[in-house]
Design a protein around this motif. Sequence first.
Motif, PDB file in Angstrom:
ATOM      1  N   SER A 143       0.849  -1.192   0.000  1.00  0.00           N
ATOM      2  CA  SER A 143       0.000   0.000   0.000  1.00  0.00           C
ATOM      3  C   SER A 143       0.882   1.238   0.000  1.00  0.00           C
ATOM      4  O   SER A 143       2.094   1.161   0.202  1.00  0.00           O
ATOM      5  N   GLY A 144       0.245   2.395  -0.220  1.00  0.00           N
ATOM      6  CA  GLY A 144       0.969   3.653  -0.159  1.00  0.00           C
ATOM      7  C   GLY A 144       1.735   4.008  -1.410  1.00  0.00           C
ATOM      8  O   GLY A 144       2.568   4.920  -1.393  1.00  0.00           O
ATOM      9  N   ILE A 145       1.463   3.323  -2.515  1.00  0.00           N
ATOM     10  CA  ILE A 145       2.130   3.675  -3.771  1.00  0.00           C
ATOM     11  C   ILE A 145       1.169   4.458  -4.664  1.00  0.00           C
ATOM     12  O   ILE A 145      -0.047   4.475  -4.437  1.00  0.00           O
ATOM     13  N   ASP A 146       1.711   5.092  -5.683  1.00  0.00           N
ATOM     14  CA  ASP A 146       0.900   5.866  -6.618  1.00  0.00           C
ATOM     15  C   ASP A 146       0.279   4.906  -7.634  1.00  0.00           C
ATOM     16  O   ASP A 146       0.875   4.596  -8.664  1.00  0.00           O
ATOM     17  N   THR A 147      -0.916   4.409  -7.314  1.00  0.00           N
ATOM     18  CA  THR A 147      -1.562   3.419  -8.185  1.00  0.00           C
ATOM     19  C   THR A 147      -1.979   4.024  -9.517  1.00  0.00           C
ATOM     20  O   THR A 147      -2.106   3.303 -10.511  1.00  0.00           O
ATOM     21  N   ARG A 148      -2.202   5.343  -9.553  1.00  0.00           N
ATOM     22  CA  ARG A 148      -2.548   5.979 -10.829  1.00  0.00           C
ATOM     23  C   ARG A 148      -1.346   5.940 -11.773  1.00  0.00           C
ATOM     24  O   ARG A 148      -1.493   5.617 -12.959  1.00  0.00           O
TER      25      ARG A 148
END
Length: 360
Positions: free
Chosen positions: A108-113
């Motif tokens: 979690s905490g990553i730039d999924t976009r």
Amino acid sequence: MRAFLILEDGTVFNGKSIGSTRDAISEIVFNTSMTGYLEVLTDPSYAGQAVVMTYPLIGNYGITPDMESEKPWVDGYIVRELSRMPSNFRCEGTIQEFLEKHDIPGISGIDTRALTKILREKGTMNGMITTNENYNVEEIIPKLKAYTTGNVVEKVTCSKKEVLKSLKNVATPKKVALFDFGAKKNIAQSLRERGCDVTVYPANTTAEEILSSNPDGIMLSNGPGDPEDCAVTIENIKTFLAKGEDKPLLGLGLGNQLLALAAGAEVLKHKYGHRGATQPVQIVGGQRCYITAQNHGYVVDGTTLPNDWKEWFVNMNDQTNEGIRHAEKPWMAVQFIPEMNCGPKDSEFVFDNFFQLLNK
């Protein structure tokens, strides 16, 4: 604990570990659904894949009974933000606990976009989720490039035949034989609610065995992986097409691709697939748009269909095939998910049409 997502093109995302801390190499795909994350986690069609959820907050209603199978099948789970305090009257736990229980690594905490844009522009690629801060990208990339999902249908199919009785009080329930290539629970449920006895068969059951039970209709389920890996199943479907006379047949998801291959058409790998709950489709020659749930990385090449087969549905975003039907026989298939638990319900008429054919 820190975690890292390493893609086969060398891109690295830094985030926080959720779930298991083991390393996992998998095909990385994205899903655009805003809800239904539990159905995604437990859909056997995701076997061999790690799923990126594009919606920024996941897990706000926790883990509920809305599971499509008895356990999750994803290899990994990737989110922007994970809800740590879910709120729902049916909540039985958190996603974090669920992932830990089933030994599924996540980040979690990553730039999924940004990650999704990479997958859309470069195409689906393999990746690794790891908590090893001393990773060596040059050593990992060859392993990522060599990874294949293999014949994952063998992994997700049932081990033995199972009979599920109709949920409707009818004098003579219709008998449907369901090929399990990774069938979601709601497929059999939808048939049983319409007055059918459903017999679920393992993926490599012969056509002769199924036809010997004299079912009123055949269903080819959804499932994971490359359809061309299912050579035995394709031959069994060919046998059914040759010997099944006029028994109705309906394919869903992978079932659409397998039916097309058995009919003599070709199947191609889509650049990044269709995975989400808002894919628009249209009946060929029709005017109405149906919003559908989808989960597939391969598409039927409609231009290669034999003359006695026709395209039934097309995707309104990219015009790829979303369903086929025989010109004369009661044989058809769709690429989307008409019975998706979390919706939409626009295309449930596909099941109603199949049930009507069973009663002719």
